[in-house]
Design an enzyme around this catalytic site. Structure first.
Site, PDB file in Angstrom:
ATOM      1  N   LYS A 186       0.885   1.504   1.261  1.00  0.00           N
ATOM      2  CA  LYS A 186      -0.313   2.143   1.817  1.00  0.00           C
ATOM      3  C   LYS A 186      -1.577   1.395   1.350  1.00  0.00           C
ATOM      4  O   LYS A 186      -1.492   0.468   0.557  1.00  0.00           O
ATOM      5  CB  LYS A 186      -0.349   3.621   1.440  1.00  0.00           C
ATOM      6  CG  LYS A 186       0.843   4.411   2.036  1.00  0.00           C
ATOM      7  CD  LYS A 186       0.762   4.583   3.556  1.00  0.00           C
ATOM      8  CE  LYS A 186       2.100   4.836   4.231  1.00  0.00           C
ATOM      9  NZ  LYS A 186       2.618   6.177   4.185  1.00  0.00           N
TER      10      LYS A 186
HETATM   11  C1  LIG Z   1       3.664   7.234   4.521  1.00  0.00           C
HETATM   12  C2  LIG Z   1       3.515   8.439   5.351  1.00  0.00           C
HETATM   13  C3  LIG Z   1       3.882   9.712   4.899  1.00  0.00           C
HETATM   14  C4  LIG Z   1       4.690   9.969   3.659  1.00  0.00           C
HETATM   15  O1  LIG Z   1       4.245   9.414   2.501  1.00  0.00           O
HETATM   16  P1  LIG Z   1       5.247   9.173   1.276  1.00  0.00           P
HETATM   17  O2  LIG Z   1       4.309   8.878   0.156  1.00  0.00           O
HETATM   18  O3  LIG Z   1       6.133   8.034   1.646  1.00  0.00           O
HETATM   19  O4  LIG Z   1       6.008  10.435   1.057  1.00  0.00           O
HETATM   20  C5  LIG Z   1       3.589  10.810   5.690  1.00  0.00           C
HETATM   21  N1  LIG Z   1       2.992  10.673   6.883  1.00  0.00           N
HETATM   22  C6  LIG Z   1       2.666   9.468   7.377  1.00  0.00           C
HETATM   23  C7  LIG Z   1       2.006   9.384   8.705  1.00  0.00           C
HETATM   24  C8  LIG Z   1       2.939   8.310   6.643  1.00  0.00           C
HETATM   25  O5  LIG Z   1       2.638   7.100   7.146  1.00  0.00           O
END
Ligand SMILES: *Cc1c(COP(=O)(O)O)cnc(C)c1O
Length: 375
Positions: A186
């Protein structure tokens, strides 16, 4: 694989700033969620988003789950989400045994089609959960108009949109609760991690309580009146987050500059390539710099060609209505825009460490592939 070249879709950027902070957290023995680094990260990040309270968690998924749990969404309630999203958006609704109502994507923004939301609203609907896909905020003016009209709560899944802006307001501040992920790919990362942010003090306290097993209050510690969870963020993650937060605005600027270069170079492909969404109302942060090709065959062929040149790419999400776990529930419905995005979309290298030379190399190869396709 092309000689010596390997360009990933995403790579985090960890520097001495992060190393020093994490070492400091370890040395000070503040390693659990009680660490001042976690509080510091919650305060700093929620302030950055422009919201009063932050509740740090061990993932983006658990932040979304806490939001639904704190709102009391459960069996018999319905939650509206876009079908074109990452699986966690749907799964958290399933965890609460609520009903997932899917809405197709808007062909221009790739986010939830706001004109199709009202068709899915019933007297059981409690929450709309739009997703800011690939770093581009959803159309919250329209979403708020609908949520106000029907008295619904809005949870913004801003897991991909740290620093994005919609009409002067940051992503994460556009609903009643905003949820972020700090997974390694991210825009900023704590390795694993997440945060729910909100202006609502009561909801923030409820989420913080549920996050840590809903321990008893008023002196009766090991006494649990509600179902709580083990969703805390560690002090080491908080320390990493505090350092990454200092660099977030730089990451965002770099991603926007990178996207501009991609756009300039790829516009030479004319109508063979659809560039990412853009609007004067929105600051896109390009979590994934993403394009559409004219067909699935073209997309698949291009991905294969790029792989042979050492360039990693990703397909778009497979929509929820096609996921094996969920598909049977939606077999009588069609979502043509999401299907088309999923067939034709590709995420190009987009990480915080991506260089200008790498972008030029990726685009040269894309143009070369498309030229071959044309002739
Ligand atoms: C990455 C993501 C998540 C989940 O995040 P994690 O930290 O992997 O649990 C939820 N929603 C969206 C749209 C994402 O891209």
């Amino acid at each position: 694989m092309h000689e010596g070249i390997s360009i990933p879709v995403s790579s985090p950027s960890i520097t001495d700033l992060e190393l020093d902070n994490v070492a400091e957290a370890l040395k000070s023995q503040w390693i659990s969620s009680m660490s001042p680094y976690v509080k510091g990260f919650e305060d700093g990040f929620s302030k950055y988003v422009g919201v009063r309270h932050g509740v740090a968690t061990n993932s983006g998924t658990t932040a979304l789950h806490l939001a639904l749990a704190a709102l009391g969404v459960g069996e018999g309630n319905e939650v509206i989400i876009p079908t074109f999203t990452m699986i966690a958006t749907a799964n958290v609704v399933e965890y609460q045994r609520a009903i997932i109502k899917l809405v197709d994507a808007d062909p221009h923004t790739w986010n939830i089609d706001t004109d199709a939301i009202e068709d899915q609203i019933t007297d059981k609907t409690k929450v709309i959960m739009p997703v800011d896909i690939y770093g581009y905020p959803s159309d919250f003016d329209k979403i708020r108009k609908i949520s106000d009209k029907y008295g619904l709560t809005v949870i913004e899944d801003a897991a991909e949109a740290h620093g994005a802006v919609y009409k002067g307001r940051k992503a994460g501040s556009l609903g009643d609760i905003g949820c972020f992920s700090f997974y390694a790919n991210k825009i900023i990362t704590t390795g694993e991690g997440g945060m729910a942010v909100t202006d609502n003090k009561e909801l923030a306290e409820k989420m913080a309580w549920l996050r840590a097993h809903a321990f008893g209050r008023g002196g009766k510690h090991f006494w649990h009146e509600e179902l709580g969870y083990g969703y805390r963020m560690s002090g080491l993650q908080g320390a990493l987050g505090v350092a990454q937060l200092k660099r977030l605005e730089n990451f965002v600027d770099k991603r926007i500059a990178n996207a501009k270069l991609y756009n300039d170079l790829l516009s030479r492909a004319g109508d063979q390539v659809t560039l990412p969404p853009e609007s004067k109302d929105v600051k896109n942060v390009y979590w994934m710099y993403s394009i559409l090709l004219k067909s699935k065959a073209s997309r698949d062929g291009m991905m294969k060609f790029l792989k042979s040149k050492g360039v990693e790419t990703r397909t778009f999400f497979y929509p929820i209505h096609h996921q094996p776990y969920y598909a049977s529930r939606y077999s009588n419905m069609t979502f043509p825009v999401s299907d088309s995005l999923s067939d034709r979309g590709v995420n190009l290298p987009s990480g915080n460490q991506l260089t200008e030379d790498e972008i030029r190399y990726v685009c040269e190869n894309i143009l070369e592939y498309l030229k071959g396709e044309k002739s």
